[in-house]
Design a protein around this motif. Structure first.
Motif, PDB file in Angstrom:
ATOM      1  N   LEU A  48       0.826  -1.203   0.000  1.00 26.54           N
ATOM      2  CA  LEU A  48       0.000   0.000   0.000  1.00 26.54           C
ATOM      3  C   LEU A  48       0.859   1.251   0.000  1.00 26.54           C
ATOM      4  N   ASN A  49       0.267   2.321  -0.428  1.00 28.40           N
ATOM      5  CA  ASN A  49       0.929   3.617  -0.356  1.00 28.40           C
ATOM      6  C   ASN A  49       0.812   4.135   1.082  1.00 28.40           C
TER       7      ASN A  49
ATOM      8  N   GLU B  78       1.798   6.902   2.582  1.00 26.22           N
ATOM      9  CA  GLU B  78       1.354   8.288   2.737  1.00 26.22           C
ATOM     10  C   GLU B  78      -0.175   8.382   2.678  1.00 26.22           C
ATOM     11  N   GLN B  79      -0.710   7.728   1.659  1.00 26.36           N
ATOM     12  CA  GLN B  79      -2.154   7.776   1.427  1.00 26.36           C
ATOM     13  C   GLN B  79      -2.911   7.059   2.548  1.00 26.36           C
ATOM     14  N   THR B  80      -2.376   5.918   2.972  1.00 24.64           N
ATOM     15  CA  THR B  80      -3.038   5.146   4.025  1.00 24.64           C
ATOM     16  C   THR B  80      -3.120   5.962   5.309  1.00 24.64           C
TER      17      THR B  80
ATOM     18  N   THR C   8      -2.934   9.253   5.615  1.00 21.76           N
ATOM     19  CA  THR C   8      -3.815  10.412   5.430  1.00 21.76           C
ATOM     20  C   THR C   8      -5.280  10.013   5.572  1.00 21.76           C
ATOM     21  N   GLU C   9      -5.630   8.888   4.955  1.00 24.05           N
ATOM     22  CA  GLU C   9      -7.012   8.410   5.075  1.00 24.05           C
ATOM     23  C   GLU C   9      -7.358   8.088   6.516  1.00 24.05           C
TER      24      GLU C   9
ATOM     25  N   ARG D 102     -10.341   9.552   8.839  1.00 23.45           N
ATOM     26  CA  ARG D 102     -11.423   8.642   9.200  1.00 23.45           C
ATOM     27  C   ARG D 102     -11.578   8.491  10.719  1.00 23.45           C
TER      28      ARG D 102
ATOM     29  N   ARG E  42       5.895  11.094   9.646  1.00 23.96           N
ATOM     30  CA  ARG E  42       5.191   9.835   9.379  1.00 23.96           C
ATOM     31  C   ARG E  42       6.141   8.655   9.263  1.00 23.96           C
TER      32      ARG E  42
ATOM     33  N   CYS F 234      -2.699   2.210  10.519  1.00 28.02           N
ATOM     34  CA  CYS F 234      -1.282   2.486  10.273  1.00 28.02           C
ATOM     35  C   CYS F 234      -0.443   1.215  10.300  1.00 28.02           C
TER      36      CYS F 234
END
Lengths: 435, 530
Positions: free
Chosen positions: B143-144, B146-148, B150-151, B155, B194, B229
């Motif tokens: 998985l990416n 950064e994107q994970t 951020t989501e 959430r 991060r 995470c």
């Protein structure tokens, strides 16, 4: 058709009293409706006021008497608004006068009935910490000084009837409905306390030495259940340490209300100073998240509490309070967020500062009067900037905490504003009769 | 050059490695199928090593050590013998053929013996089918990061954090490790550190007990954030912190293999009534495996399963028990292995549907939460209801279907497992099941229900000194109630506490040692013929 130049004020707290007195002094007729047997409201329960440290009852009692004595004010205590209709520009209001079972004209307030009454129940005025009888006045300075029989707890034994020298006790009294014609209505229904039992990690209701601030205020007050001696409820000992927790239920997106109650940082500071005055050996810590002390002289007040009175401020809200089952001592777990360290500390008493929320009865009133409430249950202002005390209904105004969170000085100021607006509305209507 | 079958051999440094060396220097030829790994002692070989080797495609695992009496650490080889015996049993229950694991003693002078063992083992493995597990079968998506993150930040309401520190004052780990704070961890994520956070041990310390979530005024769901995470966090830290070298997560991953033929039904007592199809299905969970892995603790964990079936039979219910039930995947989900979790979820749901069950009962809070909540989010249109055994039992008590007829005369304190309590809000049914038993006095710890404290370990992570401190604190609290029996509804609480009680303690043992019982086992004890 004649427009009535009288005003109905709902709520006999400091805001309602201020609005009534302002209007009455202008020559307008005021009906001041109060749900409980006496006017005075929350302010009468307080020991001192911030930031001046005035004795609260000493400044509010004269206002209560003024309301009673003013020829233009009719006090309708132990009364509730039941129905409202409109007739041209006026409001026709039906008011329920709940039976006191004591004749108000005959009662002299001597109190012999209460001496003989065999029923003892927790006293609401002392937040349940003290006791009262089934025939009672809610506070020593009650206005009007007329006894009331609490129907729910009365045994109907008739003792009070036998001892009353003026024959004022009338157990057969029935509820009455009073109909009033008024030209304007002012709402000043105040607040109630958020139920902190739902924040179960603080153990209110389970741990005897965890109190809410209004209970603690009564413990500090000379007219309170301990006669002004600062004592622990579990063992009657003088506390060596007291901790305050701010924002219990307020500023919460979950399990509470999202707004700030505005008064807590200041009254906690005031109570902290009072503790240091009462018991200089007692350590006081205030756990806060942000100190919101924005009024005139407020920051000075806090600085003085820190520097002069030695009150300790810790930035961080405790996560939980653990009670020692043997001693009743309390351990608070918290993170000092300025040091980034999780710690624990012991306290003999913990005082929770609960969120102050609009009364649940605001909903009923809003339905009766056709008023809009905001998402939290406050009466909605017509325009938050330029008509802050007007509601969506012309002729109805709101002031004090029922309108938005505020402290005493602001409530008083807003009450005067609401009174002015009400007077203005009446003055603008034609064909009036001034009392 | 690929050679089949493939053997991974763990050779002890002092005897067997030298023995293998001698085979080489003596020019003795033996099949080239073996990959030797030198360990200091055969006692070093953890069951997890065996499972990992098989999981990665080895057909057999050979463990060799000094002859009994010759161990350079006195008894390491004897421990290995005991361990490999139970590991063999574990393989049998998994349907992986116990003969894939072989323990042999090879001394320094036995080069020829080493060669002979390898030859024999290769021959045996050559005759059985290849290892059904093969690497790549349970591949995990990349998985990416950064994107994970951020989501996850968005959430789980992390941006609403007021930095009040209530989480740190609530977290059982923060209380014993004052530098640990959920608040500061999310703060560092928000500040943009991060990469550093994803490779730090902090993410793996969280017990996911939900105490902070329960109390956070801003509704920051920290454990959910951590869970998200962990998908992209460095697994090195996890491996370091994993209890039992990750044997349980390896087990869960192995169970994703569709071709396994497990042998997990041995525990069913003679005459127990089960049916192949029916309304009610009992989801047993990992008990048949934990029974072997933690056999030293002597917790008789399978008695939980026997009690469930016993009580249900007494109430006239013959539950479906699946012989191909898989791990629920709870630990995989909470350690960030979502792909394998989903594989397990789909397999279990298919089996449950095949059995025609409308109601699934579990006696494990982790299975309960996972099936009821996480499966519902993974598999669409979950067409069965999931109940915890305590809910079912209190229903049966209400309906008069079961009755307690034995007076137990015990003072009982109940621990709310995190997954049952804060995760699923089941607080009263277990108390009812206990309190209805004649002669039982049920007492409470000061911190109970939503304020209960975790047993100290979750998903087999972070079994460190901080966990131990959390456990001792909680056991002392249970003990201080004066109860003589600590009842929990979660088998894992029992395992973790038994573990800490069996260790050398920094406190007086009598202050933290207390008899434990599973809720269902206690209920069965109070009924004749259950």
């Amino acid at each position: 058709m004649k427009t009535d130049s009288s005003v109905l004020v709902i709520g006999g707290g400091i805001a309602g009293m201020q609005a009534s007195l302002d209007l009455a002094s202008r020559g307008l007729k005021v009906y001041l409706v109060e749900r409980s047997p006496s006017i005075g409201g929350r302010m009468a329960q307080l020991d001192k006021t911030f930031p001046t440290m005035d004795c609260s009852i000493c400044i509010v009692a004269p206002k209560m008497i003024d309301c009673l004595r003013h020829p233009n004010i009719s006090l309708l205590t132990y009364c509730e608004v039941k129905a409202v209709s409109r007739s041209a520009a006026d409001f026709v209001v039906q008011i329920l006068r709940k039976p006191r079972f004591v004749n108000e004209t005959k009662c002299t307030g001597c109190g012999i009935c209460a001496q003989y009454c065999p029923v003892e129940i927790p006293n609401e005025f002392d937040m349940g910490l003290g006791i009262r009888k089934a025939v009672y006045i809610p506070l020593p300075q009650a206005v009007p000084l007329k006894y009331t029989i609490d129907e729910e707890h009365c045994l109907k034994c008739g003792l009070c009837q036998r001892v009353c020298g003026t024959g004022a006790v009338d157990l057969k009294q029935e509820p009455e409905t009073v109909t009033l014609n008024v030209g304007a209505i002012i709402l000043a229904t105040g607040f109630e306390l958020f139920d902190v039992r739902s924040i179960s990690e603080y153990g209110y209701g389970r741990h005897l030495n965890v109190l809410i601030s209004l209970e603690f205020e009564r413990l500090l007050s000379a007219s309170g259940p301990t006669g002004g001696h600062l004592l622990r409820l579990s063992d009657g000992r003088i506390p060596r340490s007291v901790a305050f927790i701010q924002c219990v239920g307020s500023r919460s997106l979950k399990g509470g209300v999202p707004f700030c109650s505005t008064a807590c940082c200041m009254y906690a500071t005031k109570e902290a100073i009072l503790i240091r005055e009462h018991e200089p050996e007692c350590e006081v810590t205030i756990f806060y998240n942000e100190l919101r002390v924005f009024g005139k002289g407020y920051q000075d007040f806090v600085n003085k509490a820190k520097d002069h009175w030695g009150v300790k401020y810790v930035r961080g809200l405790p996560g939980e309070i653990v009670e020692d089952p043997g001693t009743g001592d309390l351990t608070l777990w918290y993170e000092d967020t300025t040091e980034n360290v999780t710690k624990s500390t012991k306290a003999d008493i913990v005082v929770l500062c609960p969120a102050l929320v609009p009364r649940a009865t605001s909903k009923d009133l809003s339905a009766l009067l056709g008023l809009e409430l905001d998402e939290y249950g406050f009466f909605k202002a017509k325009d938050r900037l330029f008509a802050p005390v007007d509601t969506n209904v012309p002729g109805i105004f709101a002031c004090g905490y029922c309108q938005s969170p505020k402290d005493i000085p602001e409530s008083v100021g807003q009450a005067s504003a609401a009174a002015s607006r009400a007077a203005e509305v009446i003055a603008l209507s034609a064909d009036k009769e001034v009392h | 050059m690929e050679t089949e079958p493939r053997i991974v051999a763990f050779l002890c440094n002092w005897c067997s490695y030298a023995g293998a060396d001698l085979a080489g220097t003596s020019r003795i030829s033996y099949p080239p199928n073996v990959r030797p790994i030198r360990v200091m002692c055969s006692g070093r070989v953890d069951p997890a090593f065996v499972l990992n080797a098989l999981e990665m495609g080895a057909d057999g695992v050979l463990v060799t050590g000094c002859h009994p009496g010759d161990c350079h650490y006195v008894s390491g080889n004897l421990k290995a013998e005991k361990r490999m015996k139970s590991t063999g049993e574990l393989l049998r229950r998994l349907g992986l053929r116990p003969e894939r694991l072989r323990l042999e003693w090879v001394s320094t002078s036995e080069g020829a013996r080493f060669a002979q063992i390898v030859t024999d083992f290769t021959k045996i493995l050559g005759e059985v089918e290849p290892n059904p597990l093969s690497a790549g079968n349970n591949a995990v998506a990349i998985l990416n990061a950064e994107q994970t993150v951020t989501e996850a930040l968005a959430r789980t309401n992390v941006r609403y954090c007021l930095e009040c520190g209530k989480c740190s004052g609530s977290c059982p780990i923060s209380k014993v490790k004052d530098s640990y704070s959920p608040r500061r961890i999310v703060e560092r994520f928000l500040l943009g550190f991060r990469d550093r956070m994803l490779s730090s041990p902090d993410l793996w310390n969280c017990l996911t007990c939900l105490t902070c979530t329960e109390r956070c005024p801003s509704d920051v769901r920290y454990p959910e954030f951590v869970k998200a995470c962990r998908r992209v966090a460095s697994k090195e830290q996890m491996e370091e912190l994993c209890a039992h070298k990750g044997v349980t997560t390896a087990l869960s991953r192995i169970l994703t293999n569709p071709s396994l033929k497990q042998e997990r039904m041995d525990w069913l007592p003679e005459g127990a009534g089960t049916s192949p199809k029916g309304e009610l299905l009992y989801f047993v969970g990992c008990l048949p495996y934990f029974d072997v892995i933690f056999e030293d603790f002597n917790l008789k964990l399978l008695n939980i399963a026997r009690s469930v079936v016993g009580i249900l039979n007494k109430a006239g219910i013959r539950p479906v028990v699946l012989d191909d039930e898989r791990c629920c995947g709870h630990d995989l989900l909470w350690t960030g292995d979502v792909e394998n979790f989903e594989r397990l979820a789909k397999m279990n749901v298919a089996e449950i549907r095949k059995a025609g069950a409308k109601r699934v009962v579990t006696a494990c809070p982790e299975c309960y939460r996972t099936l009821k909540k996480d499966y519902a989010e993974t598999v669409s249109n979950l067409d069965f209801e999931v109940v915890h055994i305590s809910e079912l039992l209190s229903e049966l008590i209400d309906d008069g279907k079961i009755e307690y007829d034995i007076d137990l005369q015990r003072k009982v304190v109940y621990q709310d497992p995190c997954r049952l309590g804060r995760h699923m809000n089941v607080y009263e049914p277990p108390r009812k099941v206990i309190a209805e038993i004649p002669g039982i006095e049920l007492v409470e710890m000061g911190r109970n229900r939503e304020n209960a404290v975790c047993c100290g370990v979750n998903a087999w992570l972070s079994c460190d000194k901080y966990s131990k401190a959390v456990q001792l604190d909680r056991l002392a609290e249970a003990k201080a109630t004066g109860a003589d029996l600590l009842v929990t509804a979660c088998p894992k609480c029992q395992i973790h506490w038994k573990c800490v009680m069996s260790e050398k303690l920094p406190v007086r043992p009598e202050d933290v040692t207390i008899e434990m019982r599973d809720l269902t086992v206690l209920a069965a004890e109070a009924m004749h013929s259950a």
